[in-house]
Design a protein around this motif. Structure first.
Motif, PDB file in Angstrom:
ATOM      1  N   LYS A  55       0.738  -0.986   0.081  1.00  0.00           N
ATOM      2  CA  LYS A  55       0.081  -0.029   0.061  1.00  0.00           C
ATOM      3  C   LYS A  55       0.795   1.327  -0.039  1.00  0.00           C
ATOM      4  O   LYS A  55       0.425   2.102  -0.663  1.00  0.00           O
ATOM      5  CB  LYS A  55      -0.895  -0.135   1.177  1.00  0.00           C
ATOM      6  N   PHE A  56       2.068   1.247   0.745  1.00  0.00           N
ATOM      7  CA  PHE A  56       3.050   2.295   0.698  1.00  0.00           C
ATOM      8  C   PHE A  56       3.521   2.528  -0.733  1.00  0.00           C
ATOM      9  O   PHE A  56       3.563   3.389  -1.217  1.00  0.00           O
ATOM     10  CB  PHE A  56       3.947   2.220   1.728  1.00  0.00           C
ATOM     11  N   ILE A  57       3.916   1.410  -1.394  1.00  0.00           N
ATOM     12  CA  ILE A  57       4.547   1.634  -2.737  1.00  0.00           C
ATOM     13  C   ILE A  57       3.540   2.138  -3.486  1.00  0.00           C
ATOM     14  O   ILE A  57       3.908   2.990  -4.357  1.00  0.00           O
ATOM     15  CB  ILE A  57       5.044   0.384  -3.046  1.00  0.00           C
ATOM     16  N   ASN A  58       2.229   1.800  -3.250  1.00  0.00           N
ATOM     17  CA  ASN A  58       1.355   2.431  -4.331  1.00  0.00           C
ATOM     18  C   ASN A  58       1.099   4.048  -4.122  1.00  0.00           C
ATOM     19  O   ASN A  58       0.733   4.841  -5.003  1.00  0.00           O
ATOM     20  CB  ASN A  58      -0.175   1.669  -4.282  1.00  0.00           C
ATOM     21  N   GLN A  59       1.504   4.335  -2.972  1.00  0.00           N
ATOM     22  CA  GLN A  59       1.532   5.981  -2.510  1.00  0.00           C
ATOM     23  C   GLN A  59       2.682   6.602  -3.067  1.00  0.00           C
ATOM     24  O   GLN A  59       2.713   8.003  -2.991  1.00  0.00           O
ATOM     25  CB  GLN A  59       1.186   6.072  -1.222  1.00  0.00           C
ATOM     26  N   LEU A  60       3.903   5.966  -3.386  1.00  0.00           N
ATOM     27  CA  LEU A  60       4.900   6.332  -3.619  1.00  0.00           C
ATOM     28  C   LEU A  60       4.913   7.457  -4.823  1.00  0.00           C
ATOM     29  O   LEU A  60       5.662   8.533  -4.648  1.00  0.00           O
ATOM     30  CB  LEU A  60       6.328   5.533  -3.830  1.00  0.00           C
ATOM     31  N   PRO A  61       4.313   7.211  -6.087  1.00  0.00           N
ATOM     32  CA  PRO A  61       4.153   8.187  -6.998  1.00  0.00           C
ATOM     33  C   PRO A  61       3.313   9.688  -6.588  1.00  0.00           C
ATOM     34  O   PRO A  61       3.893  10.629  -6.770  1.00  0.00           O
ATOM     35  CB  PRO A  61       3.276   7.634  -7.966  1.00  0.00           C
ATOM     36  N   ASP A  62       2.456   9.408  -5.785  1.00  0.00           N
ATOM     37  CA  ASP A  62       1.732  10.572  -5.242  1.00  0.00           C
ATOM     38  C   ASP A  62       2.733  11.427  -4.211  1.00  0.00           C
ATOM     39  O   ASP A  62       2.791  12.557  -4.470  1.00  0.00           O
ATOM     40  CB  ASP A  62       0.457  10.149  -4.396  1.00  0.00           C
ATOM     41  N   LEU A  63       3.482  10.651  -3.465  1.00  0.00           N
ATOM     42  CA  LEU A  63       4.375  11.397  -2.462  1.00  0.00           C
ATOM     43  C   LEU A  63       5.541  12.021  -3.197  1.00  0.00           C
ATOM     44  O   LEU A  63       5.774  13.026  -3.134  1.00  0.00           O
ATOM     45  CB  LEU A  63       5.102  10.180  -1.718  1.00  0.00           C
ATOM     46  N   SER A  64       6.061  11.346  -4.320  1.00  0.00           N
ATOM     47  CA  SER A  64       6.934  12.010  -5.117  1.00  0.00           C
ATOM     48  C   SER A  64       6.666  13.084  -5.751  1.00  0.00           C
ATOM     49  O   SER A  64       7.132  14.122  -5.822  1.00  0.00           O
ATOM     50  CB  SER A  64       7.566  11.083  -6.186  1.00  0.00           C
ATOM     51  N   ARG A  65       5.278  13.008  -6.180  1.00  0.00           N
ATOM     52  CA  ARG A  65       4.754  14.330  -6.971  1.00  0.00           C
ATOM     53  C   ARG A  65       4.435  15.574  -6.118  1.00  0.00           C
ATOM     54  O   ARG A  65       4.756  16.604  -6.329  1.00  0.00           O
ATOM     55  CB  ARG A  65       3.325  13.868  -7.588  1.00  0.00           C
ATOM     56  N   LEU A  66       4.014  14.908  -4.714  1.00  0.00           N
ATOM     57  CA  LEU A  66       3.830  16.196  -3.696  1.00  0.00           C
ATOM     58  C   LEU A  66       5.235  16.709  -3.378  1.00  0.00           C
ATOM     59  O   LEU A  66       5.252  18.013  -3.034  1.00  0.00           O
ATOM     60  CB  LEU A  66       3.297  15.612  -2.399  1.00  0.00           C
ATOM     61  N   LEU A  67       6.271  15.959  -3.166  1.00  0.00           N
ATOM     62  CA  LEU A  67       7.517  16.580  -3.102  1.00  0.00           C
ATOM     63  C   LEU A  67       7.989  17.368  -4.246  1.00  0.00           C
ATOM     64  O   LEU A  67       8.702  18.465  -3.824  1.00  0.00           O
ATOM     65  CB  LEU A  67       8.510  15.433  -2.623  1.00  0.00           C
ATOM     66  N   ALA A  68       7.704  17.077  -5.318  1.00  0.00           N
ATOM     67  CA  ALA A  68       8.279  17.748  -6.345  1.00  0.00           C
ATOM     68  C   ALA A  68       7.601  19.154  -6.587  1.00  0.00           C
ATOM     69  O   ALA A  68       8.194  20.277  -6.630  1.00  0.00           O
ATOM     70  CB  ALA A  68       8.186  17.090  -7.634  1.00  0.00           C
ATOM     71  N   MET A  72       4.611  18.434   4.742  1.00  0.00           N
ATOM     72  CA  MET A  72       3.137  18.865   4.288  1.00  0.00           C
ATOM     73  C   MET A  72       2.757  17.643   3.557  1.00  0.00           C
ATOM     74  O   MET A  72       1.631  17.365   3.667  1.00  0.00           O
ATOM     75  CB  MET A  72       3.374  19.992   3.107  1.00  0.00           C
ATOM     76  N   ALA A  73       3.566  16.659   3.147  1.00  0.00           N
ATOM     77  CA  ALA A  73       3.113  15.343   2.378  1.00  0.00           C
ATOM     78  C   ALA A  73       2.535  14.537   3.771  1.00  0.00           C
ATOM     79  O   ALA A  73       1.589  13.800   3.320  1.00  0.00           O
ATOM     80  CB  ALA A  73       4.274  14.780   1.839  1.00  0.00           C
ATOM     81  N   ALA A  74       2.948  14.439   4.800  1.00  0.00           N
ATOM     82  CA  ALA A  74       2.418  13.719   5.900  1.00  0.00           C
ATOM     83  C   ALA A  74       1.080  14.047   6.392  1.00  0.00           C
ATOM     84  O   ALA A  74       0.351  13.378   6.582  1.00  0.00           O
ATOM     85  CB  ALA A  74       3.319  13.880   7.152  1.00  0.00           C
ATOM     86  N   GLU A  75       0.843  15.367   5.975  1.00  0.00           N
ATOM     87  CA  GLU A  75      -0.507  15.877   6.392  1.00  0.00           C
ATOM     88  C   GLU A  75      -1.602  15.531   5.204  1.00  0.00           C
ATOM     89  O   GLU A  75      -2.498  15.431   5.360  1.00  0.00           O
ATOM     90  CB  GLU A  75      -0.643  17.314   6.337  1.00  0.00           C
ATOM     91  N   GLU A  76      -0.895  15.450   3.995  1.00  0.00           N
ATOM     92  CA  GLU A  76      -1.773  15.368   2.754  1.00  0.00           C
ATOM     93  C   GLU A  76      -2.338  13.771   2.504  1.00  0.00           C
ATOM     94  O   GLU A  76      -3.348  13.694   1.999  1.00  0.00           O
ATOM     95  CB  GLU A  76      -1.199  16.079   1.561  1.00  0.00           C
ATOM     96  N   LEU A  77      -1.113  13.191   2.584  1.00  0.00           N
ATOM     97  CA  LEU A  77      -1.221  11.602   2.326  1.00  0.00           C
ATOM     98  C   LEU A  77      -2.237  10.938   3.287  1.00  0.00           C
ATOM     99  O   LEU A  77      -2.233  11.230   4.355  1.00  0.00           O
ATOM    100  CB  LEU A  77      -0.129  10.903   2.033  1.00  0.00           C
TER     101      LEU A  77
END
Length: 312
Positions: free
Chosen positions: A136-149, A164-169
């Motif tokens: 499940k965490f791996i499936n969220q990695l694209p969204d995490l990378s996009r938020l960090l970018a 900020m990513a911790a609050e959004e995801l």
């Protein structure tokens, strides 16, 4: 003798004063301790609102042992709302239940075997929950990378971007990134906090992301383009993993169906010929035959599971 009476009276008065002072100090220390315990308990009520924990005594005893600490680490990686004591008591109850059910349905010889299977199943359940959380965490990695970018492109520092990513995801990425942010807030370096995250949820995708963030933090350069490229790569790997899992689903089900068929055959034989399993397991040859067949089923199960395990 005349000087002894005033001396005795003085010593008595001194002892009384010291006794009163000691009682006062003891009462004051006890009041301060109770106030401290009340203040700490009031501050700890917020994270433990969910439900009341059970088997606290068992939990305390297990935490003082090496085996208990290892189980606690594995249990924490699953994200389950269970304490060490609760898991241990439930596991023991399940083992006892499997022992009794197998002895009642099959034969007394199968009781210890069922208990061992239940013990293995308990730890296999922890590994399954941990792997499920990693997936499940791996499936969220694209969204995490996009938020960090996006955050770094907007001018935020990497630490603020992680907060900020911790609050959004959603979970589990939000919880794990919150742990990273809290570790950095209490004085840990960003590199150590990210490495701990990679150790808790080991995966190739997360290692690549953590390495990218650590190198960018060391060099101080811009990581927007790297994160953009990494986002596309993670999206492609996500789709590839889904296709591979779909293709291997039939093989995975076969690994579970074949042992279930063997158990069904045993039940069928015992119902067809009442007491057949008791007669078979009453002799040494029958016990060896049963153990050999169980060993072959177990070997086949692990071989099929190993063939169906493809790293992408």
């Amino acid at each position: 003798m005349e000087n002894l009476a005033p001396l005795t009276l003085g010593v008595t008065l001194l002892c009384c004063v010291l006794g009163v002072a000691g009682i006062h100090v003891y009462a004051s220390g006890k009041a301060q301790r109770e106030a401290l315990v009340h203040r700490l308990s009031s501050t700890q009520q917020i994270p433990t609102v969910g439900r009341q924990r059970r088997f606290r005594g068992v939990d305390r005893r297990l935490k003082s042992t090496g085996l208990g600490k290892k189980i606690e680490i594995r249990l924490a990686a699953t994200g389950l709302d269970l304490t060490l004591g609760e898991f241990f008591v439930y596991m023991v109850a399940t083992i006892a239940g499997f022992w009794l059910i197998a002895s009642w349905l099959l034969a007394s010889f199968f009781g210890p075997i069922a208990a061992l299977i239940a013990l293995w199943s308990a730890f296999a359940f922890l590994n399954w929950q941990r792997q499920k959380r990693i997936e499940k965490f791996i499936n969220q990695l694209p969204d995490l990378s996009r938020l960090l970018a996006n955050a770094t492109q907007a001018g935020l520092a990497l630490r603020m971007a992680l907060t900020m990513a911790a609050e959004e995801l959603e979970e589990p990425a939000g919880e794990e990134l919150a742990k990273v942010a809290n570790a950095v807030a209490v004085g840990h370096s960003l590199e150590d906090a990210l490495n701990e995250l990679a150790e808790r949820l080991p995966s190739r995708e997360l290692v690549v992301l953590v390495t990218t963030l650590i190198l960018a933090n060391r060099s101080g350069g811009k990581i927007v383009s790297s994160l953009r490229n990494l986002t596309e790569t993670l999206e492609e790997r996500k789709e590839t993993r889904r296709e591979v899992r779909t293709q291997l689903s039939q093989v995975t089900m076969t690994a579970y169906i074949v042992p279930a068929m063997g158990l069904g055959c045993l039940l069928f034989i015992d119902n067809l010929y009442t007491g057949a399993l008791d007669k078979v397991t009453s002799s040494t040859v029958g016990q060896l035959a049963i153990l050999l067949s169980l060993g072959l089923y177990t070997l086949g199960f692990f071989l099929v599971r190993r063939l169906a395990k493809i790293e992408v």
